[in-house]
Design a protein around this motif. Sequence first.
Motif, mmCIF file in Angstrom:
data_model
loop_
_atom_site.group_PDB
_atom_site.id
_atom_site.type_symbol
_atom_site.label_atom_id
_atom_site.label_comp_id
_atom_site.label_asym_id
_atom_site.label_seq_id
_atom_site.Cartn_x
_atom_site.Cartn_y
_atom_site.Cartn_z
ATOM 1 N N SER A 19 -1.090 0.448 0.832
ATOM 2 C CA SER A 19 -0.747 -0.826 1.471
ATOM 3 C C SER A 19 0.042 -0.590 2.755
ATOM 4 O O SER A 19 -0.168 -1.279 3.770
ATOM 5 C CB SER A 19 0.079 -1.692 0.512
ATOM 6 O OG SER A 19 -0.699 -2.104 -0.595
ATOM 7 N N GLY A 23 -2.946 -1.149 4.899
ATOM 8 C CA GLY A 23 -2.908 -2.605 4.850
ATOM 9 C C GLY A 23 -3.494 -3.206 3.601
ATOM 10 O O GLY A 23 -3.544 -4.429 3.463
ATOM 11 N N ALA A 150 4.811 -2.910 2.959
ATOM 12 C CA ALA A 150 4.147 -3.130 4.245
ATOM 13 C C ALA A 150 4.714 -4.337 4.967
ATOM 14 O O ALA A 150 4.800 -4.345 6.199
ATOM 15 C CB ALA A 150 2.647 -3.289 4.027
#
Length: 431
Positions: A19, A23, A150
């Motif tokens: 992540s 992403g 993130a």
Amino acid sequence: MDRCVVLVDAGYLLGAAASLLAGEPSRPRIAVDHAALIQALRERAEADTGCDLLRIYWFDGAPDRVPQPEHRRLRVMPRVTVRLGALTRSDGRWAQKGVDAAMHAELTELARNRACADIVLVTGDGDLLPGLMSAKEHGVAVHLWAVQAADGDYNQSEDLVAEADERRVLDRAWITRAVRLSDAPPGDAPRVATRPEIAAILAAPHREGPGGRPGPAARPLPVTAVESVGEGPAPEGGSAAGTRNGAARSAEDPDAPPAPRDGAAPAPRGVPTPKDLASLGRPAPSGHSGSVSAPTATLRWSSDRGWVDRGAPEEPPEIASLPMLSQLTTAEQRWADREEDITAVSGDPFEVGQVFARRWAERLGTTAHLDRLSAEYPRIPHRIDGELLRYAARFGLLAHKDDQIDEQDRYAIRAGFWRELDARTDTERAS
């Protein structure tokens, strides 16, 4: 006792790392240097706790609890113990089963037996809260490590964070020491054959087909890579003969795809199997006249019964008599092979084919067999091809795909096999 233990929830650690870097929490999006990661965990744990490391427990999921290549490498590393839960697929997503329970049991058992003074937890799951509290009651200091989120927010249970004695965030700089973005396509997107050796096999011209005309080249068309054991409709070719055969079979089998109408585009041909390749250039069986039946895909795999081949065409005696790797391998070599598989072979399909071919070629003791087999390219004798697929199964190439070898994996395995043999016979294939 002044020792520390690290309990790693691999699903959390690698999912959160994915992540952060890609992403999305998809582990195929990242490539992990497990040796570097384990070393970094050990150094950080010893620095934070001031204790020598007793052991790192690596908790992860695997289909049917069958160790995958990364688990095989991890469990032979010093001070690393791998514990596997089940990995199941539901609604198109993978989910771990039993990992939380295993971590909870290990956490409480270590604390109850006073096996260590400090425990480092790398997890975000709130289900471990009772185990964390129990460990504290037994006098163990609990350190909770998080992977940098993130979005800058928490990616751990708030109750777990509140109850821990010490907390630390593993930031992007720390993560990227051992984890990087992978070159593989995201998610479950079909992989593209990027190696020229695979393209060469797909486009390889075959020997003359029936009637003295050149046989068709193998083309990468969509079809189940390895069919499950059992009967089912076989893919049809795009020739007129194949259309007639398809129409005849449709009358017998209502589930078979309908034959194309006149003027319509022919149905796509199935990906050729070793039987298809071997049948090209062979005379039609006696008693058959007129059109020649299109080749059928009969290479099958069963995880319980192994490789099954039904109705394979007859091979030339000199090819059918080629020895299998198992016949050329002594007990001592078998043990050494297993050690190499665990410690040195990554499980990449192309590499698996190379390793198998290298062992087979080295133990033949003569190059005559290699030259004879090279002339059969891209066909691999059925017995040897089946043994090659069984060898590939050791690396988890079947377990996570419903007991079927992925189409691209099959081509990569065989391309690796041919690349190794070509290197030994100084043969160059046009890509």
